[in-house]
Design an enzyme around this catalytic site. Structure first.
Site, short mmCIF file in Angstrom:
data_model
loop_
_atom_site.label_atom_id
_atom_site.label_comp_id
_atom_site.label_asym_id
_atom_site.label_seq_id
_atom_site.Cartn_x
_atom_site.Cartn_y
_atom_site.Cartn_z
N ILE A 251 43.42 40.96 51.91
CA ILE A 251 43.59 40.68 50.48
C ILE A 251 44.59 39.55 50.29
CG2 ILE A 251 44.07 41.67 48.22
CD1 ILE A 251 41.76 43.01 49.71
N THR A 290 46.59 44.02 53.84
CA THR A 290 47.28 43.08 52.97
C THR A 290 47.44 41.76 53.70
OG1 THR A 290 49.52 43.52 53.82
CG2 THR A 290 48.70 44.98 52.07
N ASP A 291 47.59 40.67 52.96
CA ASP A 291 48.13 39.47 53.58
C ASP A 291 49.60 39.75 53.88
OD1 ASP A 291 48.36 36.91 54.60
OD2 ASP A 291 47.46 35.91 52.85
N ALA A 292 50.26 38.83 54.59
CA ALA A 292 51.64 39.08 55.02
C ALA A 292 52.54 39.41 53.84
CB ALA A 292 52.17 37.86 55.77
N LEU A 293 53.26 40.52 53.96
CA LEU A 293 54.08 41.00 52.85
C LEU A 293 55.46 40.34 52.80
CD1 LEU A 293 53.12 44.79 52.80
CD2 LEU A 293 52.41 42.99 51.22
#
Length: 555
Positions: A251, A290-293
């Site tokens: 995402i 997730t993409d990198a948080l």
């Protein structure tokens, strides 16, 4: 004979189906037994995939080992380092972890994207120019082989963003191009190359990161398109890959009011986007990452811990690049205590992750052989790099007349190397063919006087070949891809000369600076393969059959 082959094919299919069916009870038993062996903290820990650096200033072995000893993480995404160091640490970390770790890497153009000493496979825009799904599949198989050799289970590829914004500062060359159909077709080929060989593919960046002018590493991009516009373009490749069987999706940190009007809320933290659109409406039941948080596109408005909780509540299965795992675990425990999320939902997500571990073969983990890994990872790169370079060479304008003169060796020839640092392969190959070739160089930070002198010398040529080298991958502030104002001015000046043929070796969007040029050959990278392929085009040994995957000159 044909009937016999048909019967054998049916028998093989039946046996494979039976084998898969017989494996399912064991898979469920393994997943259930592992899940039941974990306490609440350890179960929540399976949701986290944190960044691991095997070398360099960010090397973080002690940090990873602390998390493993506390049994607080389920996976790692390896970043910079060497292949040998990563193999050593993978073996160490897997030995320390009671539940085998799921290992991922960003390897869009192979493991060379992250590892020192490993060469790169072609990037996606290069392959977009070939429109060759067979070649893409072959590369996917080779990248899968790399991943297996290094104990990597998930490749965060392919990028299936449709790059319909030329100024895109974060996707750009990482996309297959602007044509949604080819983005989908080539994405499926890459996916199958990986997944047919035991590596999970991950389509990214949902719901589509191609039409942005802001880098989500630094801020939160906003896409103001209507739902119908998103359906017509951005969502198209994702729908196709879901039908084709992609096993995971990442995402994006994008704010899209048409999908969720909540102010400053990235899609990564949006339940309507992830649970509503992706899972329920589009029917995706694979792993959602997730993409990198740690990216500003999400951290600008939400602090550590809060991002992880919101991402989990939105429907993400794996929380990637978590910055504060203990705090995030506490937040999710609070959500369980206050009925923000049910224990049944946590169980469902954790068991999805454990099932992915089973499918990756982690139920019978075997340590990696640590010797000779870099050499092994570099196999096939030359073969595939050369094939893509040849298939991607793209003509623009009408270069045939200039190519004919070079092939026939009629006249005086000059090769002007823009932004080069000395003699290169393209110049050498041309000189071999022509016998005599004047070679000029316009490096960065040249003076006006030097540029004027080169233009005077170039005027003496009957055919002027302008090679453009060492370009930046992204547009940069001036959309000049790393060239300075003097170099751009020279390109524009030479574009008006009918005797000039440009050879652009790098990002094709640079062509907007010389759209009136009568003859252009476009490669997409500046390496030995593309320089050799360009020389072969100029000397009629290779017909340029590539098709520009993006519009470089817009009216």
């Amino acid at each position: 004979m044909k009937r016999t082959i048909c019967y054998l094919s049916l028998l093989l299919s039946f046996l494979l189906t039976c084998s898969e069916a017989s494996a399912q009870p064991f898979r469920r038993k393994w997943v259930d037994s592992v899940y039941n062996s974990l306490n609440e903290v350890q179960r929540i820990g399976q949701l986290f995939m944190v960044a691991a650096y095997s070398a360099g200033p960010k090397a973080n072995q002690e940090h990873i080992e602390r998390l493993l000893k506390a049994r607080q993480i389920g996976g790692l995404i390896f970043m910079q380092g060497t292949a040998e160091d990563q193999a050593r640490l993978t073996n160490r970390y897997q030995k320390m972890s009671p539940v085998p770790l799921l290992i991922g890497m960003d390897a869009e153009w192979g493991l060379g994207m992250r590892l020192t000493g490993v060469r790169n496979f072609p990037r996606q825009m290069s392959i977009g120019a070939t429109r060759d799904t067979g070649l893409m599949y072959k590369m996917g198989v080779a990248v899968a082989r790399q991943c297996k050799r290094l104990g990597v289970h998930i490749d965060f590829a392919p990028v299936v963003d449709v790059n319909n914004n030329p100024a895109n500062p974060v996707i750009n060359f990482r996309s297959f191009g602007e044509d949604k159909k080819w983005v989908a077709d080539l994405g499926i080929a890459y996916m199958k190359g990986l997944q047919d060989n035991g590596i999970m593919a991950c389509a990214k960046h949902f719901p589509g990161h191609g039409d942005v002018s802001v880098d989500s590493h630094h801020d939160l991009p906003v896409i103001g398109k209507s739902r119908q516009e998103l359906e017509d373009m951005e969502l198209y490749p994702f729908r196709k890959l879901i039908v084709a069987g992609v096993r995971s999706i990442m995402i994006a940190h994008l704010h899209i009011p048409a999908l969720d009007k909540t102010a400053n809320l990235p899609a990564t933290l949006s339940r309507p986007v992830i649970t509503g659109l992706l899972k329920e409406e589009m029917g995706f039941d694979g792993l959602v990452f997730t993409d990198a948080l740690d990216m500003k596109g999400v951290t600008k408005y939400f602090p550590d811990g809060e991002t992880d909780l919101r991402a989990f509540l939105a429907g993400n299965d794996v929380l990637l690049f978590t910055q504060n795992v203990p705090l995030a675990i506490q937040k999710i425990q609070w959500a369980l205590r206050t009925d923000k999320v049910s224990t049944q939902e946590l169980e469902r997500r954790v068991k999805k992750i454990l099932a992915a571990k089973y499918d990756a073969g982690l139920w019978q983990y075997v340590p990696l052989e640590e010797e000779g890994i870099t050499e092994d990872l570099n196999l096939q790169i030359a073969e595939i790099g050369a094939a893509v370079a040849k298939a991607s060479m793209s003509p623009s304008g009408n270069p045939a007349a200039m190519i004919q003169r070079i092939t026939a060796k009629t006249g005086n020839f000059t090769y002007l190397n823009i932004n080069g640092k000395g003699q290169n392969q393209l110049g050498t190959e041309l000189e071999k063919h022509l016998g005599k070739l004047d070679q000029l160089i316009l490096p960065a930070q040249s003076s006006d006087a030097h540029a004027r002198q080169l233009l005077v010398q170039a005027e003496k040529a009957d055919v002027l070949v302008v090679g453009i080298h060492n370009l930046a991958l992204y547009p940069g502030k001036n959309n000049s891809y790393g060239l300075d104002s003097i170099q751009i001015a020279v390109l524009k000046r030479l574009a008006s000369k009918k005797k000039t043929i440009f050879v652009l070796l790098g990002n094709p969007y640079l062509q907007k600076n010389f759209c009136n040029a009568p003859a252009v050959i476009i490669g997409y990278e500046d390496n030995e393969y593309t320089q050799r392929a360009a020389a072969d085009v100029l000397t009629s040994k290779l017909r340029p059959s590539g098709i520009l995957p993006v519009k470089t000159c817009r009216k």
